[in-house]
Design a protein around this motif. Sequence first.
Motif, mmCIF file in Angstrom:
data_model
loop_
_atom_site.group_PDB
_atom_site.id
_atom_site.type_symbol
_atom_site.label_atom_id
_atom_site.label_comp_id
_atom_site.label_asym_id
_atom_site.label_seq_id
_atom_site.Cartn_x
_atom_site.Cartn_y
_atom_site.Cartn_z
ATOM 1 N N GLU A 189 3.963 13.761 1.007
ATOM 2 C CA GLU A 189 4.995 13.755 -0.019
ATOM 3 C C GLU A 189 4.741 12.628 -1.012
ATOM 4 O O GLU A 189 4.152 11.605 -0.675
ATOM 5 N N ALA A 190 5.229 12.826 -2.220
ATOM 6 C CA ALA A 190 5.246 11.764 -3.221
ATOM 7 C C ALA A 190 6.676 11.643 -3.727
ATOM 8 O O ALA A 190 7.422 12.623 -3.757
ATOM 9 N N HIS A 191 7.047 10.426 -4.096
ATOM 10 C CA HIS A 191 8.401 10.175 -4.575
ATOM 11 C C HIS A 191 8.307 9.337 -5.851
ATOM 12 O O HIS A 191 7.775 8.229 -5.818
ATOM 13 N N LEU A 192 8.780 9.894 -6.939
ATOM 14 C CA LEU A 192 8.796 9.165 -8.205
ATOM 15 C C LEU A 192 10.018 8.255 -8.193
ATOM 16 O O LEU A 192 11.156 8.709 -8.251
ATOM 17 N N LYS B 39 0.854 -1.190 0.000
ATOM 18 C CA LYS B 39 0.000 0.000 0.000
ATOM 19 C C LYS B 39 0.893 1.245 0.000
ATOM 20 O O LYS B 39 1.968 1.254 0.575
ATOM 21 N N GLY B 40 0.430 2.294 -0.656
ATOM 22 C CA GLY B 40 1.180 3.538 -0.695
ATOM 23 C C GLY B 40 2.037 3.680 -1.945
ATOM 24 O O GLY B 40 2.835 4.600 -2.042
ATOM 25 N N TYR B 41 1.853 2.756 -2.898
ATOM 26 C CA TYR B 41 2.560 2.844 -4.171
ATOM 27 C C TYR B 41 1.534 2.998 -5.286
ATOM 28 O O TYR B 41 0.477 2.379 -5.255
ATOM 29 N N THR C 137 5.452 3.964 -14.724
ATOM 30 C CA THR C 137 5.949 4.734 -13.589
ATOM 31 C C THR C 137 5.650 3.994 -12.298
ATOM 32 O O THR C 137 4.694 3.220 -12.209
ATOM 33 N N VAL C 138 6.478 4.278 -11.302
ATOM 34 C CA VAL C 138 6.246 3.808 -9.939
ATOM 35 C C VAL C 138 6.452 5.007 -9.033
ATOM 36 O O VAL C 138 7.518 5.632 -9.038
ATOM 37 N N MET C 139 5.415 5.334 -8.269
ATOM 38 C CA MET C 139 5.461 6.459 -7.343
ATOM 39 C C MET C 139 4.999 5.976 -5.975
ATOM 40 O O MET C 139 4.066 5.176 -5.878
#
Length: 148
Positions: free
Chosen positions: A64-67, A39-41, A56-58
């Motif tokens: 915050e979000a992280h690519l 969870k969280g992806y 893409t995977v974020m």
Amino acid sequence: MLEARPMQTRDLPAVMAVECLAYSHPWSQGIFEDCLRVKGYDCRVYEREQTLVAYTVMSWGAGEAHLLNICVHPDHQGQGLGRQVLEQVVERAREKGADSLFLEVRVSNEGARGLYESMGFNEIGQRFDYYPADKGREDALVFALPLL
């Protein structure tokens, strides 16, 4: 027309084929499987005429979000798809409630750095010896985009 949808386990053979074509040090299939399971992806594929051309995977959390991975099939690079995909990632990050989007990029990847800068990302730091390279390790630059 570029169609986006959630990545599924059945997409992994095509994702891995593109990953191995595009990167000298690709992610393993296990990494993608973990990202799909946790969870969280937000894992997405982007198709043109039912052919996977990008993914893409974020991750996101705590505002915050992280690519973590953005990839366009080498045969489809240079056509503006990277920008289209990144625009969709930015929108998804906003939808998830992130106020900033972060990413790392190889110091040597001038094309990606130019894309990120043209879309308003700012260099905020450096991670030394972050990426595996043919001869040792390569530094990463950390970029951030405010989303508010």
